[in-house]
Design a protein around this motif. Structure first.
Motif: not given
Length: 118
Positions: A18-33
């Motif tokens: 299982r791979l994980s990718c942790a995001a920091s500084g991400m604007t979660i309310f913006r539509i993204n892929v």
């Protein structure tokens, strides 16, 4: 935005990772892929799977039925569960985040090595 991938390793054919990718500084309310890509030695980087912020997923044919992409919005983390691994899955796996509405942006994380070998 910074993306940190982890979870790679050496596994025997038929095994799981299982791979994980942790995001920091991400604007979660913006539509993204968010997505996983991989690059084997001598090959171009290829798309493996994506997951839209709305939940839709896409898989390349070679991993359908074996890999599952998911995300935990509360933790700003994306996962790739890889089952029934094959030697041809051996590659460096990269995570990616795209903001698909203006201002568009494209971010890459570090790679994590996955080696499938007996």
């Amino acid at each position: 935005v910074q993306l940190q991938a982890s979870g790679g390793g050496l596994v025997q054919p038929g095994g799981s990772l299982r791979l994980s990718c942790a995001a920091s500084g991400m604007t979660i309310f913006r539509i993204n892929v968010m997505g996983w890509y991989r690059q084997a030695p001598g090959n171009e980087r290829e798309l493996v799977a994506t997951i839209h912020s709305g939940g839709n997923t896409y898989y390349v044919d070679s991993v359908k039925g074996r890999f599952t992409i998911s995300r935990d919005s509360a933790k700003n983390t994306m996962y790739l569960q890889m089952n029934s691994l094959k030697p041809e899955d051996t590659a460096v796996y990269f995570c990616n985040l795209k903001y698909i509405t203006p201002p568009r942006a494209d971010y890459w994380g570090n790679g994590t090595q996955v080696t499938v070998s007996s």
